[in-house]
Write a protein that holds these residues in place. Structure first.
Motif, mmCIF file in Angstrom:
data_model
loop_
_atom_site.group_PDB
_atom_site.id
_atom_site.type_symbol
_atom_site.label_atom_id
_atom_site.label_comp_id
_atom_site.label_asym_id
_atom_site.label_seq_id
_atom_site.Cartn_x
_atom_site.Cartn_y
_atom_site.Cartn_z
ATOM 1 N N HIS A 10 0.859 -1.183 0.000
ATOM 2 C CA HIS A 10 0.000 0.000 0.000
ATOM 3 C C HIS A 10 0.895 1.232 0.000
ATOM 4 O O HIS A 10 1.940 1.232 0.662
ATOM 5 C CB HIS A 10 -0.884 0.040 1.251
ATOM 6 N N ARG A 36 -2.408 -2.635 -14.425
ATOM 7 C CA ARG A 36 -3.194 -1.864 -13.487
ATOM 8 C C ARG A 36 -4.632 -2.343 -13.574
ATOM 9 O O ARG A 36 -5.109 -2.761 -14.639
ATOM 10 C CB ARG A 36 -3.099 -0.357 -13.729
ATOM 11 N N ASP A 38 -8.572 -1.249 -12.637
ATOM 12 C CA ASP A 38 -9.519 -0.202 -12.273
ATOM 13 C C ASP A 38 -10.926 -0.734 -12.484
ATOM 14 O O ASP A 38 -11.154 -1.548 -13.382
ATOM 15 C CB ASP A 38 -9.305 1.034 -13.144
ATOM 16 N N THR A 86 -3.978 6.625 -9.609
ATOM 17 C CA THR A 86 -4.531 5.904 -8.465
ATOM 18 C C THR A 86 -5.152 4.617 -8.967
ATOM 19 O O THR A 86 -6.026 4.638 -9.830
ATOM 20 C CB THR A 86 -5.587 6.750 -7.743
ATOM 21 N N SER A 87 -4.664 3.491 -8.451
ATOM 22 C CA SER A 87 -5.104 2.203 -8.996
ATOM 23 C C SER A 87 -4.515 1.087 -8.140
ATOM 24 O O SER A 87 -3.762 1.322 -7.192
ATOM 25 C CB SER A 87 -4.614 2.065 -10.442
ATOM 26 N N VAL A 88 -4.863 -0.136 -8.507
ATOM 27 C CA VAL A 88 -4.205 -1.304 -7.944
ATOM 28 C C VAL A 88 -3.298 -1.875 -9.021
ATOM 29 O O VAL A 88 -3.733 -2.115 -10.148
ATOM 30 C CB VAL A 88 -5.204 -2.369 -7.465
ATOM 31 N N THR A 107 -0.351 -4.027 -5.427
ATOM 32 C CA THR A 107 -0.002 -2.820 -4.673
ATOM 33 C C THR A 107 -1.105 -1.801 -4.884
ATOM 34 O O THR A 107 -1.415 -1.456 -6.018
ATOM 35 C CB THR A 107 1.330 -2.210 -5.162
ATOM 36 N N ARG A 108 -1.695 -1.358 -3.782
ATOM 37 C CA ARG A 108 -2.741 -0.329 -3.885
ATOM 38 C C ARG A 108 -2.076 1.032 -3.762
ATOM 39 O O ARG A 108 -1.493 1.351 -2.714
ATOM 40 C CB ARG A 108 -3.801 -0.513 -2.814
ATOM 41 N N THR A 110 -2.471 5.173 -3.987
ATOM 42 C CA THR A 110 -3.377 6.314 -3.961
ATOM 43 C C THR A 110 -2.558 7.581 -4.155
ATOM 44 O O THR A 110 -1.600 7.823 -3.410
ATOM 45 C CB THR A 110 -4.144 6.389 -2.633
ATOM 46 N N GLY B 40 -8.583 -7.641 -2.336
ATOM 47 C CA GLY B 40 -7.269 -7.489 -1.719
ATOM 48 C C GLY B 40 -6.240 -8.503 -2.164
ATOM 49 O O GLY B 40 -5.131 -8.524 -1.619
#
Lengths: 112, 112
Positions: A10, A36, A38, A86-88, A107-108, A110, B40
């Motif tokens: 994170h 990524r 979204d 902003t994404s995972v 990985t998150r 922000t 997650g």
């Protein structure tokens, strides 16, 4: 388990700052990828690597760069983070044995 | 650019019901992979289908690859709450380097 780890898991960062995400694999796979994820878009390929120092762009590469100086590590860098990043982020490898793709835990990120 | 259209995007059903998720494209894929992802975590590979017309079964899950290798389906029989998650299809166009094209995903919720 394909032995893939990602760090950090994170991260919160401010617009305009550089950010580097790390992907580490322990099984000597040749091919590695950064995606990524979204909402509503599934996973989109950012960059990929087909060997040490061999990388190429994916579908959504603008604003990202990568490096692979060792087989086991594939780094994703956001030179100047923006809120749209902003994404995972997921790292993946293609198994040398099965040619199937396996993913890390993500990985998150922000960007505020 | 290869595209994969996945439907439905959302599915909310009761325990014991059957369901089917579809993955369609105008492009031919050399193989298609189905993943399941929990919140997650990274996507986890369920199955890879390679041959046109191929059917694979994984307990209550049945995967089919279309004869023309442009579409695929995932059928779940007697869904259980443990099946809840995001299901993703991904096609390998064999353009080299194992790059995958992902569908947008189907969020499945199975209510007890």
């Amino acid at each position: 388990d394909a032995g893939i780890t990602q760090s950090p898991r994170h991260k919160v960062t401010e617009t305009g700052t550089p950010v580097t995400l790390r992907c580490h694999q322990t099984e000597n796979h040749r091919y590695m990828y950064w995606y990524r994820q979204d909402p509503g878009h599934g996973l989109r390929l950012i960059h990929y690597s087909y060997g040490v120092k061999d990388t190429d762009k994916g579908e959504v590469s603008d604003g990202y760069s990568v490096s692979r100086s060792k087989t086991e590590d594939f780094l994703l860098t956001l030179e100047s983070a923006t809120s749209s990043q902003t994404s995972v982020y997921f790292c993946a490898i293609t198994s040398s044995a099965s040619y199937e793709q396996y993913f890390g835990p993500g990985t998150r990120l922000t960007v505020t | 650019t290869q595209l994969l259209e996945q439907s439905p995007q959302f599915l909310s059903i009761q325990e014991g019901e059957n369901l089917t998720v579809y993955c369609n494209s105008s492009s031919v894929f050399s193989s298609l992979q189905w993943y399941r992802q929990e919140p997650g975590e990274g996507p986890v590979l369920l199955v890879t289908v390679v041959t046109g017309g191929e059917v694979k079964k994984l307990k209550r899950l049945t995967f089919q690859f279309g004869d023309a290798r442009k579409d695929s389906s995932l059928h779940i029989t007697a869904a259980q709450p443990g099946d809840t998650g995001l299901y993703l299809c991904a096609g390998d166009g064999r353009t080299s380097y194992g790059k995958l094209t992902f569908g947008q995903g189907t969020i499945l919720t199975v209510h007890p």
